[in-house]
Design a protein around this motif. Structure first.
Motif, PDB file in Angstrom:
ATOM      1  N   ASN A  80       0.894  -1.177  -0.031  1.00 56.32           N
ATOM      2  CA  ASN A  80      -0.171  -0.008  -0.072  1.00 56.32           C
ATOM      3  C   ASN A  80       0.748   1.085   0.051  1.00 56.32           C
ATOM      4  O   ASN A  80       2.004   1.187   0.693  1.00 56.32           O
ATOM      5  N   LEU A  81       0.318   2.272  -0.750  1.00 57.42           N
ATOM      6  CA  LEU A  81       1.500   3.436  -0.814  1.00 57.42           C
ATOM      7  C   LEU A  81       0.109   4.612  -0.172  1.00 57.42           C
ATOM      8  O   LEU A  81      -1.133   4.448  -0.440  1.00 57.42           O
ATOM      9  N   GLY A  82       0.677   5.878  -0.155  1.00 54.62           N
ATOM     10  CA  GLY A  82      -0.120   6.923   0.229  1.00 54.62           C
ATOM     11  C   GLY A  82      -1.369   6.494   1.217  1.00 54.62           C
ATOM     12  O   GLY A  82      -1.183   6.087   2.340  1.00 54.62           O
ATOM     13  N   ASP A  83      -2.454   7.135   0.655  1.00 55.06           N
ATOM     14  CA  ASP A  83      -3.802   7.067   1.709  1.00 55.06           C
ATOM     15  C   ASP A  83      -4.290   5.658   1.706  1.00 55.06           C
ATOM     16  O   ASP A  83      -5.015   5.380   2.548  1.00 55.06           O
ATOM     17  N   ALA A  84      -3.629   4.594   0.962  1.00 58.04           N
ATOM     18  CA  ALA A  84      -4.070   3.216   0.986  1.00 58.04           C
ATOM     19  C   ALA A  84      -3.436   2.424   2.329  1.00 58.04           C
ATOM     20  O   ALA A  84      -3.874   1.465   2.547  1.00 58.04           O
ATOM     21  N   PHE A  88      -0.180   5.500   9.389  1.00 57.43           N
ATOM     22  CA  PHE A  88       0.934   6.489   8.753  1.00 57.43           C
ATOM     23  C   PHE A  88       0.646   7.324   7.515  1.00 57.43           C
ATOM     24  O   PHE A  88       0.562   8.459   7.521  1.00 57.43           O
ATOM     25  N   LYS A  89       0.204   6.721   6.322  1.00 59.34           N
ATOM     26  CA  LYS A  89      -0.105   7.228   5.200  1.00 59.34           C
ATOM     27  C   LYS A  89       0.784   8.852   4.596  1.00 59.34           C
ATOM     28  O   LYS A  89       0.359   9.333   4.122  1.00 59.34           O
ATOM     29  N   ALA A  90       2.124   8.151   4.915  1.00 63.84           N
ATOM     30  CA  ALA A  90       3.124   8.892   4.435  1.00 63.84           C
ATOM     31  C   ALA A  90       3.281   8.829   3.050  1.00 63.84           C
ATOM     32  O   ALA A  90       3.358   7.726   2.586  1.00 63.84           O
ATOM     33  N   GLU A  91       3.912   9.976   2.447  1.00 63.95           N
ATOM     34  CA  GLU A  91       3.865   9.864   0.806  1.00 63.95           C
ATOM     35  C   GLU A  91       5.536   9.182   0.645  1.00 63.95           C
ATOM     36  O   GLU A  91       5.801   8.565  -0.344  1.00 63.95           O
ATOM     37  N   ASP A  92       6.288   9.045   1.630  1.00 65.56           N
ATOM     38  CA  ASP A  92       7.637   8.471   1.349  1.00 65.56           C
ATOM     39  C   ASP A  92       7.756   7.156   2.356  1.00 65.56           C
ATOM     40  O   ASP A  92       8.795   6.722   2.729  1.00 65.56           O
ATOM     41  N   MET A 127      11.330   5.500  -1.319  1.00 64.92           N
ATOM     42  CA  MET A 127      10.529   5.623   0.131  1.00 64.92           C
ATOM     43  C   MET A 127      11.643   5.681   1.020  1.00 64.92           C
ATOM     44  O   MET A 127      12.667   5.029   1.006  1.00 64.92           O
ATOM     45  N   ARG A 128      11.171   6.299   2.150  1.00 59.78           N
ATOM     46  CA  ARG A 128      12.307   6.542   3.315  1.00 59.78           C
ATOM     47  C   ARG A 128      12.354   5.294   4.242  1.00 59.78           C
ATOM     48  O   ARG A 128      13.524   5.055   4.737  1.00 59.78           O
ATOM     49  N   TYR A 129      10.940   4.748   4.190  1.00 59.91           N
ATOM     50  CA  TYR A 129      10.891   3.490   5.094  1.00 59.91           C
ATOM     51  C   TYR A 129       9.790   2.446   4.346  1.00 59.91           C
ATOM     52  O   TYR A 129       8.886   2.784   3.757  1.00 59.91           O
ATOM     53  N   LEU A 130       9.817   1.206   4.688  1.00 63.43           N
ATOM     54  CA  LEU A 130       8.935   0.175   4.573  1.00 63.43           C
ATOM     55  C   LEU A 130       8.455  -0.321   5.754  1.00 63.43           C
ATOM     56  O   LEU A 130       9.360  -0.242   6.801  1.00 63.43           O
ATOM     57  N   TRP A 131       7.117  -0.506   6.112  1.00 58.52           N
ATOM     58  CA  TRP A 131       6.698  -0.760   7.257  1.00 58.52           C
ATOM     59  C   TRP A 131       5.439  -2.126   7.070  1.00 58.52           C
ATOM     60  O   TRP A 131       5.112  -2.174   6.034  1.00 58.52           O
ATOM     61  N   LEU A 132       5.410  -2.501   8.283  1.00 61.70           N
ATOM     62  CA  LEU A 132       4.292  -3.723   8.296  1.00 61.70           C
ATOM     63  C   LEU A 132       3.933  -3.865   9.692  1.00 61.70           C
ATOM     64  O   LEU A 132       4.786  -3.526  10.819  1.00 61.70           O
TER      65      LEU A 132
END
Length: 174
Positions: A80-84, A88-92, A127-132
C-alpha cells in the motif's frame, strides 16, 4: 539462498477468485490454530469477501502480486502507498500489508524472495521506509523481519472477529 525462479505477477480484478481462495487458505493455515473458529470465520468473511477484495484490487494505491514458482502460485503479497496505507499514510513510506506463502511452499525461501522484491520496490520508489504490522504471537514472522533489519517501532490493535489482538509495527529505514 532464495530460489531464483520465483516470478511475480501483478494482479487485476480478473484474479479475484484465485486471490480470495488463496487469502482465505493461507490465513487459515497461518493462524487458524491460534484463533477460535467463530472469530476466524468472522475475519475471513470481512477481510476476504469478494466485495472487499475487489475494492482493494481496484485501488490504484494498492498492489497485489502472486509469487509463482515453476508456474504454480506459491503465495502472494500486497503493498500500500499513500492514503491506502492502514496507518501513517506518508508519501515517503510503503506498507507491506500482506505476505503469505502456501503451506506446501514454506521453507523454500520464497518469503525471503518476496521481501527482497518488496524492499527493492520501495527503494526504486524512493521511499524513506517500509513498514508492516505483525501479530505479537507470530514469533517466526517477527524473527524473520528482525533478521532483515526491521525495527519494532510500536504496536496497534488488530481485530480478528471479536478478538482484539496486538500487532507489532516494524519498520525498515533506507
Amino acid at each position: 539462498m532464495p530460489p531464483k525462479n520465483v516470478i511475480f505477477e501483478k494482479l487485476s480484478s480478473a484474479h479475484l477468485q484465485e486471490l480470495q481462495a488463496l487469502s482465505r487458505s493461507t490465513f487459515t493455515d497461518a493462524f487458524g490454530d491460534q484463533n477460535n473458529a467463530e472469530d476466524l470465520q468472522a475475519y475471513l468473511d470481512s477481510a476476504f469477501n469478494e466485495e472487499q477484495l475487489k475494492i482493494e484490487l481496484l485501488n490504484p494505491l494498492s498492489e497485489f502480486y502472486f509469487a509463482k514458482l515453476e508456474g504454480e502460485t506459491a503465495g502472494y503479497f500486497k503493498i500500500n502507498l499513500g492514503d491506502a496505507q492502514t496507518e501513517f499514510k506518508a508519501e515517503d513510506a510503503m506498507e507491506l500489508e500482506r505476505i503469505y506463502i502456501r503451506k506446501e511452499f514454506q521453507n523454500q525461501k520464497i518469503g525471503q524472495k518476496i521481501l527482497d522484491n518488496v524492499i527493492e520496490m520501495a527503494i526504486q520508489r524512493k521511499m524513506r521506509y517500509l513498514w508492516l504490522g505483525v501479530w505479537e504471537h507470530n514469533h517466526r514472522g517477527i524473527n524473520f523481519y528482525l533478521k532483515n533489519k526491521f525495527e519494532v517501532t510500536g504496536s496497534h490493535p488488530y481485530m480478528v472477529g471479536n478478538d482484539r489482538q496486538t500487532d507489532k509495527i516494524m519498520k525498515l529505514f533506507f
